[in-house]
Write an enzyme that holds these catalytic residues in place. Sequence first.
Site, PDB file in Angstrom:
ATOM      1  N   CYS A 141       0.835  -1.205   0.000  1.00 31.81           N
ATOM      2  CA  CYS A 141       0.000   0.000   0.000  1.00 31.81           C
ATOM      3  C   CYS A 141       0.871   1.257   0.000  1.00 31.81           C
ATOM      4  O   CYS A 141       1.571   1.542   0.982  1.00 31.81           O
ATOM      5  CB  CYS A 141      -0.918  -0.019   1.218  1.00 31.81           C
ATOM      6  SG  CYS A 141      -1.832   1.509   1.474  1.00 31.81           S
ATOM      7  N   CYS A 144      -0.132   3.833   2.676  1.00 32.09           N
ATOM      8  CA  CYS A 144       0.311   3.367   3.996  1.00 32.09           C
ATOM      9  C   CYS A 144       1.776   3.714   4.235  1.00 32.09           C
ATOM     10  O   CYS A 144       2.152   4.203   5.312  1.00 32.09           O
ATOM     11  CB  CYS A 144       0.115   1.855   4.123  1.00 32.09           C
ATOM     12  SG  CYS A 144      -1.581   1.280   3.906  1.00 32.09           S
TER      13      CYS A 144
END
Length: 252
Positions: A141, A144
């Site tokens: 991600c 993230c």
Amino acid sequence: MARLVFSLNLPSSHGFNLSPRHHQPLFFTQTGAPRFRAVRCQPNPESSEPQEKLVVDNGENSAAPKEVESSSSSSGFPETPNKDINRRVAAVTVIAALSLFVSTRLDFGISLKDLTASALPYEEALSNGKPTVVEFYADWCEVCRELAPDVYKIEQQYKDKVNFVMLNVDNTKWEQELDEFGVEGIPHFAFLDREGNEEGNVVGRLPRQYLVENVNALASGKQSIPHARAVGQYSSAEARKVHQVTDPLSHG
């Protein structure tokens, strides 16, 4: 520049004879291609014949020849640098490099792996009587990874009052929690009170202040959080790459 000078007694009409008695001191400095010229000097008191000097000149009109000095400046070689100054410069350079490294590490070098290593196990967080922030994430991600430095700073500021938990959506161990918190995009931050009840959630890339204000509300024991439902740019949880972690104690 210095010159090569030697004195000669030259007869007015025939050749010349060296006169050792009247030699002047010999000085020499080599600087480039020499040129020769004769310079008429004051007559020798002991001789009726005129004296001349043969001068090796480098082209400058110096008033008098100069002796060769033994210093590095006249010989053309640079002087040896001051060792104390070099040591000081080296010390300052090392300190500056270390400061830059630490600053870069804190601002840009924090990874999801660092966050996972410092996170508290989920089961422990639900049983120690503190409010909790649960982040659902994945290694692939991008959002993230981008938010990791901000999350780390907030964690360091509130870690004594608030639990921080990291749950990897690729780990099938957390299938029940994914359904319970309705995780569809990551990063997904769930904010739990002291009893483990969800007060709200924040999903995706949002201003850092959203996280700070929500965590501060939990740490202060407030009944609600200022950003109970906020969604920014996120990665879809449907892209997760599920795998089974063999370690049952793993919270990643």
